[in-house]
Design an enzyme around this catalytic site. Structure first.
Site, PDB file in Angstrom:
ATOM      1  N   GLU A 250      27.441  28.645  61.069  1.00  0.00           N
ATOM      2  CA  GLU A 250      26.566  28.852  59.902  1.00  0.00           C
ATOM      3  C   GLU A 250      26.976  30.023  59.026  1.00  0.00           C
ATOM      4  O   GLU A 250      26.683  30.032  57.832  1.00  0.00           O
ATOM      5  CB  GLU A 250      25.100  29.014  60.338  1.00  0.00           C
ATOM      6  CG  GLU A 250      24.802  30.201  61.221  1.00  0.00           C
ATOM      7  CD  GLU A 250      24.936  29.899  62.707  1.00  0.00           C
ATOM      8  OE1 GLU A 250      24.258  30.563  63.498  1.00  0.00           O
ATOM      9  OE2 GLU A 250      25.731  29.012  63.072  1.00  0.00           O
ATOM     10  N   THR A 386     -17.572  28.796  38.678  1.00  0.00           N
ATOM     11  CA  THR A 386     -18.611  28.053  37.948  1.00  0.00           C
ATOM     12  C   THR A 386     -18.594  26.564  38.257  1.00  0.00           C
ATOM     13  O   THR A 386     -19.414  25.818  37.731  1.00  0.00           O
ATOM     14  CB  THR A 386     -18.420  28.243  36.435  1.00  0.00           C
ATOM     15  OG1 THR A 386     -17.108  27.791  36.069  1.00  0.00           O
ATOM     16  CG2 THR A 386     -18.579  29.710  36.053  1.00  0.00           C
ATOM     17  N   TYR A 421       2.239  41.513  26.852  1.00  0.00           N
ATOM     18  CA  TYR A 421       2.028  42.088  28.170  1.00  0.00           C
ATOM     19  C   TYR A 421       3.281  42.745  28.731  1.00  0.00           C
ATOM     20  O   TYR A 421       3.225  43.406  29.753  1.00  0.00           O
ATOM     21  CB  TYR A 421       1.576  41.001  29.158  1.00  0.00           C
ATOM     22  CG  TYR A 421       0.354  40.266  28.721  1.00  0.00           C
ATOM     23  CD1 TYR A 421      -0.714  40.941  28.146  1.00  0.00           C
ATOM     24  CD2 TYR A 421       0.258  38.885  28.869  1.00  0.00           C
ATOM     25  CE1 TYR A 421      -1.847  40.257  27.750  1.00  0.00           C
ATOM     26  CE2 TYR A 421      -0.872  38.202  28.476  1.00  0.00           C
ATOM     27  CZ  TYR A 421      -1.924  38.891  27.920  1.00  0.00           C
ATOM     28  OH  TYR A 421      -3.039  38.220  27.530  1.00  0.00           O
ATOM     29  N   ILE A 465      41.114  54.102  52.507  1.00  0.00           N
ATOM     30  CA  ILE A 465      41.767  52.803  52.623  1.00  0.00           C
ATOM     31  C   ILE A 465      40.699  51.733  52.807  1.00  0.00           C
ATOM     32  O   ILE A 465      39.593  52.012  53.265  1.00  0.00           O
ATOM     33  CB  ILE A 465      42.769  52.753  53.796  1.00  0.00           C
ATOM     34  CG1 ILE A 465      42.067  53.092  55.122  1.00  0.00           C
ATOM     35  CG2 ILE A 465      43.929  53.702  53.564  1.00  0.00           C
ATOM     36  CD1 ILE A 465      42.965  52.940  56.336  1.00  0.00           C
ATOM     37  N   ARG A 470      44.156  50.892  48.610  1.00  0.00           N
ATOM     38  CA  ARG A 470      43.985  52.304  48.935  1.00  0.00           C
ATOM     39  C   ARG A 470      43.494  53.078  47.718  1.00  0.00           C
ATOM     40  O   ARG A 470      43.609  52.602  46.586  1.00  0.00           O
ATOM     41  CB  ARG A 470      45.333  52.898  49.377  1.00  0.00           C
ATOM     42  CG  ARG A 470      45.974  52.194  50.533  1.00  0.00           C
ATOM     43  CD  ARG A 470      47.431  52.614  50.710  1.00  0.00           C
ATOM     44  NE  ARG A 470      47.564  53.979  51.206  1.00  0.00           N
ATOM     45  CZ  ARG A 470      47.540  54.305  52.487  1.00  0.00           C
ATOM     46  NH1 ARG A 470      47.372  53.372  53.412  1.00  0.00           N
ATOM     47  NH2 ARG A 470      47.697  55.557  52.868  1.00  0.00           N
ATOM     48  N   ASP A 582      25.824  47.237  46.329  1.00  0.00           N
ATOM     49  CA  ASP A 582      26.622  47.709  47.467  1.00  0.00           C
ATOM     50  C   ASP A 582      26.305  49.161  47.808  1.00  0.00           C
ATOM     51  O   ASP A 582      27.204  49.963  48.050  1.00  0.00           O
ATOM     52  CB  ASP A 582      28.114  47.539  47.190  1.00  0.00           C
ATOM     53  CG  ASP A 582      28.934  47.518  48.481  1.00  0.00           C
ATOM     54  OD1 ASP A 582      28.348  47.263  49.556  1.00  0.00           O
ATOM     55  OD2 ASP A 582      30.155  47.748  48.425  1.00  0.00           O
TER      56      ASP A 582
END
Length: 768
Positions: A250, A386, A421, A465, A470, A582
């Protein structure tokens, strides 16, 4: 003598002796704990060395690096030492990974004396080479980011490309569905999406002895065993056996990954169901986009909500919950208090009303069907119903929204009835920022140091690295001056092989156009046959990750400062419709003043204010649930990651972590409430982490009506000087002395890269 006969002095003596014994035992426990910590650190170091050595096994002893960049000339006193020791690299003076000294040096607290530099302090008063020499090797392994192929093209074609369907009988469909629901990860997928996945899996027969998947190979398919017997193997050994009705592989439907085990057929006439990753992504994207579009269209038809911005409608669509009501169920009863709003997505309801409170009869007023709504006044205040709303046969599905969720997203609707809004000032700022980025000519993005050539750069040292290449510290000799930069060197072949071209271009564009003191500057880029290069601001204070590794954890004041700097960067990025994706200590650097900057924008993307993106990317320990489940994501994932970062800074480890990425994802899907927080983390820090790491994106602090200000106002930040931070007048909690511009004492040591990558001449980087 009986206890009751003891004198006060004797009792005090006994208590004193017992107290001393307890203190001695406590000291012994502390000593043992200290020894245990040291042993753990040595284990981490050994793991790091073994990993590094394994990565360099293919390096031949006599191969020399062929560099496009010119090395720094030898310093006085080093040439003789290098000539005498064959295990030193002739280019950088470091121990070669093929030498026995490499492992020994990495395990020691410092460099071995026979290999140490002999240079002394210069007359100018600079620190000696030994004092600025970096540490041997990391004591822990850095977390690595992962990414699938970019979904940009797929999103544009999501409705035009048909999703493949394959005929199956009822038993086949049930077998696949049962296997999915029995899998810890797959069972979290929505039922409607599971039906699509089942329809799109195809059958494949495999002969006895053949491998379905092989350990070490890159995978791109999910499998469900349909018939036969299969062996689960690792390193040639059988770990387990399984029959029909099991899902495996998976992780490969999320992104490119190396298989961690082999599955081999043991029986004749074995068969599996197969799902391709591209088809999985297309299904998840199409169903997600369709759900959002339908929900937004429903919401826009409600007069009370019709003036809301596209962004807010999309947010509300995210918190709508699908509820089923059986025929005859009273969804609403007349006279009761209500706090929920309903949109009918499937089925019909009957509206009835008692004309008087004492009347036994209910008068039918009308019938509502798909697209109709009721209970909208409950979003404004506690509403007395109501009328009655009754589900008709065969039942009805409604999208529901409660008042509390609504108020968290847009505030008090009573105050906004007569106006837009949306947050006007914020929307205007975002629009202007996006237009500025979009309209800026490409030539303007590369104006800094336009005369600088790649050959003007001289490598001083390696700063880091990674899988793509690098980062080198370089000197630039130009226009009668010398400047210091960090040069990120990315292997073009690796970028193409992993289909990351879109991410690299996105990183380049975002960084070139960003101007924030909390974001590392990108000045310009280069390219040649083997690499693309990014010339970056050099942050010589080192990584937050290295500090965290060496310290174990941060105190609250230091963590608050780090998080504050990150929030300043996020505020800048999110105002421009950019998500980062990240966040982690490895991507946070200190400048020479001690301020934190975000680096590495490889997963950053400009998506605007109301759009979502579907590409799976991030670091496993930091990815939000909606990324794992391919539900589409936006800037809310950055707030989730912020909560994870706070935990790691205060505790030394992220809250969700396991040896295998899929195990980590399953832990994340169980939720932050399953985490037991250490006692040393303060109550307010725990509360902030939990409010940032909510499963539902719209419930996260920072994503609601108050935006990032809600995070800044949290009690964990009580007394924090936000104005001082923004103006950079606040004194950082850690200032690391830097002796000279090329002082690399705060960076780990890295061996030379003796493997030259192949040329890549497809031309994808022509505009780089």
């Amino acid at each position: 003598m009986a206890a009751g006969m003891l004198t006060d002095r004797e009792r005090e003596a006994i208590v004193s002796n017992l107290t001393k014994d307890v203190q001695a035992l406590r000291e012994m426990v502390r000593s043992r704990e200290s020894e245990l910590v040291k042993l753990h650190r040595e284990i981490h170091k050994l793991k790091s060395v073994l990993q590094q050595t394994t990565n360099n096994l293919n390096v031949t002893r006599n191969e020399k690096a062929k560099k496009k960049l010119y090395s720094l000339p030898e310093q006085c006193g080093e040439q003789e030492s290098r000539n005498q020791n064959p295990h030193l690299c002739s280019s950088c003076g470091m121990v070669l990974p093929t030498s026995p000294e490499f492992a020994l040096e990495a395990l020691s607290l410092g460099p071995l004396s026979p290999l140490a530099s002999t240079s002394s302090a210069s007359p100018s008063g600079r620190t000696s080479a030994d004092e600025v020499r970096p540490k041997a090797m990391p004591a822990a392994i850095k977390k690595q980011g992962v990414s699938a192929e970019s979904c940009v093209q797929s999103m544009q074609q999501s409705y035009s490309i048909p999703i493949p369907k394959y005929e199956k009988d009822f038993s086949d469909k049930q077998q696949i569905k049962d296997a999915i629901m029995d899998n810890d990860f797959l069972k979290n997928i929505d039922a409607s999406q599971v039906r699509e996945l089942v329809d799109s899996m195809y059958s494949k027969s495999i002969a006895a002895g053949e491998f379905v998947i092989r350990e070490g190979e890159v995978g791109a398919h999910l499998y469900v065993s349909a018939a036969g017997e299969f062996a689960v193997m690792q390193q040639g050994k059988v770990l387990d056996k399984m029959g029909a009705g099991k899902a495996f592989g998976e992780l490969a439907i999320l992104y490119n990954c190396t298989r961690t085990a082999s599955i081999r057929v043991l029986s004749e006439a074995a068969r599996v169901w197969v799902l391709d990753r591209r088809v999985f992504q297309q299904i998840m994207m199409c169903t997600g986009l369709q759900r959002i579009e339908n929900s937004v269209n429903f919401l826009r038809s409600v007069p009370l909500l019709m003036n809301l911005s596209e962004e807010l409608l999309a947010k509300i669509a995210d918190v709508l919950e699908l509820e089923f009501y059986a025929a005859g169920t009273y969804i609403i009863r007349q006279g009761t208090a209500g706090d929920s709003f309903f949109l009918i997505s499937q089925g019909n309801v009957r509206v009835t009303q008692k004309l008087t409170p004492t009347s036994p009869e209910e008068t039918e007023l009308r019938t509502l069907s798909r697209g109709d709504y009721f209970g909208e006044q409950a979003l404004i205040n506690e509403d007395k119903r109501t009328a009655n709303i009754i589900a008709l046969s065969p039942g009805v599905e409604c999208l529901t929204l409660d008042r509390d969720s609504f108020k968290r997203l847009i505030g008090d609707l009573c105050e906004l009835k007569e106006k837009d809004y949306g947050d006007e000032s914020r929307k205007l700022a975002m629009k202007q920022a996006q237009e500025s980025c979009r309209d800026e000519p490409k030539e303007q993005l590369q104006q800094e140091f336009p005369d600088l050539k790649l050959t003007d750069l001289e490598v001083v040292s390696t700063l880091g690295i990674g899988g793509f290449g690098r980062v080198e510290l370089v000197k630039a000799h130009h226009q009668d001056r010398v400047d210091i930069f960090a040069l990120k060197c990315l292997k073009k072949r690796h970028i193409v092989d992993t289909k990351q071209e879109e991410h690299i271009f996105s990183e380049r564009h975002i960084m070139l156009s960003s101007r924030s003191p909390f974001i590392c500057r990108l000045y310009r880029t280069f390219r040649d046959e083997k690499y693309v290069y990014m010339l970056l601001e050099a942050c010589m204070g080192g990584e937050i990750w290295t500090m965290l590794r060496d310290r174990g954890s941060f105190e609250d004041n230091a963590a608050q400062f780090i998080i504050g700097c990150v929030l300043q960067a996020f505020e800048y990025l999110h105002a421009r419709g950019i998500i980062y994706r990240d966040l982690k200590p490895e991507n946070l650097m200190l400048d020479e003043r001690g301020y934190v900057k975000i680096v590495d924008f490889g997963f950053a993307k400009q998506i605007g204010t109301s759009s979502k993106t579907w590409t799976f990317c991030g670091t496993p320990e930091y990815v939000a649930p909606e990324i794992i489940l391919n539900k589409g994501h936006d800037r809310a994932v950055d707030y989730w990651a912020l909560g994870i970062l706070i935990h790691e800074l205060l505790n030394g480890t992220p809250p969700f972590s396991a040896p295998d990425p899929m195990q980590t994802y399953n832990l994340i899907l169980k939720g932050i409430d399953m985490i037991a927080f250490p006692k040393h983390i303060s109550r307010w820090a725990v509360q902030l982490i939990k409010r940032l790491c909510r499963d539902v994106p719209s419930e996260r602090l920072g994503y609601q009506t108050g935006g990032i200000q809600d995070i800044k106002k949290h009690k964990w930040f009580l007394g924090f000087d936000w104005d001082g931070l923004a103006s950079q007048l606040l004194i950082p909690p850690f200032v690391r002395p830097i002796a000279h511009p090329t002082d690399v004492r705060y960076f780990d040591r890295f061996p030379c890269d003796l493997n030259e990558p192949p040329d890549e001449l497809s031309g994808w980087d022509a505009d780089f």
